[in-house]
Design a protein around this motif. Sequence first.
Motif, short mmCIF file in Angstrom:
data_model
loop_
_atom_site.label_atom_id
_atom_site.label_comp_id
_atom_site.label_asym_id
_atom_site.label_seq_id
_atom_site.Cartn_x
_atom_site.Cartn_y
_atom_site.Cartn_z
N THR A 36 119.00 60.40 106.51
CA THR A 36 117.37 60.92 106.51
C THR A 36 117.08 62.06 107.39
O THR A 36 118.12 62.22 108.12
CB THR A 36 116.49 59.73 107.11
OG1 THR A 36 116.80 59.28 108.26
CG2 THR A 36 116.50 58.40 106.12
N VAL A 54 117.65 60.31 95.34
CA VAL A 54 116.78 59.47 95.84
C VAL A 54 116.64 58.39 95.39
O VAL A 54 116.27 58.48 94.09
CB VAL A 54 115.48 60.45 96.11
CG1 VAL A 54 114.31 59.59 96.85
CG2 VAL A 54 115.57 61.81 96.73
N LEU A 69 110.87 66.54 99.88
CA LEU A 69 111.44 65.19 100.46
C LEU A 69 110.32 65.17 101.65
O LEU A 69 110.28 65.92 102.42
CB LEU A 69 112.80 65.24 100.98
CG LEU A 69 113.80 65.12 100.13
CD1 LEU A 69 115.21 65.33 100.76
CD2 LEU A 69 113.97 63.91 99.12
N HIS A 75 118.42 59.80 101.29
CA HIS A 75 118.58 60.86 100.06
C HIS A 75 120.13 61.06 100.42
O HIS A 75 120.75 60.97 101.54
CB HIS A 75 117.95 61.86 99.98
CG HIS A 75 118.06 62.80 101.16
ND1 HIS A 75 117.16 62.80 102.30
CD2 HIS A 75 118.63 64.07 101.51
CE1 HIS A 75 117.70 63.68 103.09
NE2 HIS A 75 118.17 64.31 102.58
#
Length: 93
Positions: A36, A54, A69, A75
């Motif tokens: 992250t 994702v 994002l 991800h």
Amino acid sequence: MNTSSFEAFRLQALIEGYDEALEREWAPLTLLDMHTHPFAAKAIVVRGEMWLTVGDLTRQLRPGDTFELEADVPHAERYGTEGATYWVARRTG
């Protein structure tokens, strides 16, 4: 978002309220496991190819493709045989 040049991309990102814009270059076959970031990101691929995962969805991205994002979204990233470059605008908070 204006993508005619990095400088145009950067200025548009600042107008849209992003804190900064960067050009990120990735070496061939780089693999980043699930992780992250503490910032939201909006990006456009300008060279090479990458795959962004994702959740259960993996997207192949090539020059001209964009992705966004939100902060703290898990991800993973995988880069192609030529690596990749993308321009990314970041916003914290």
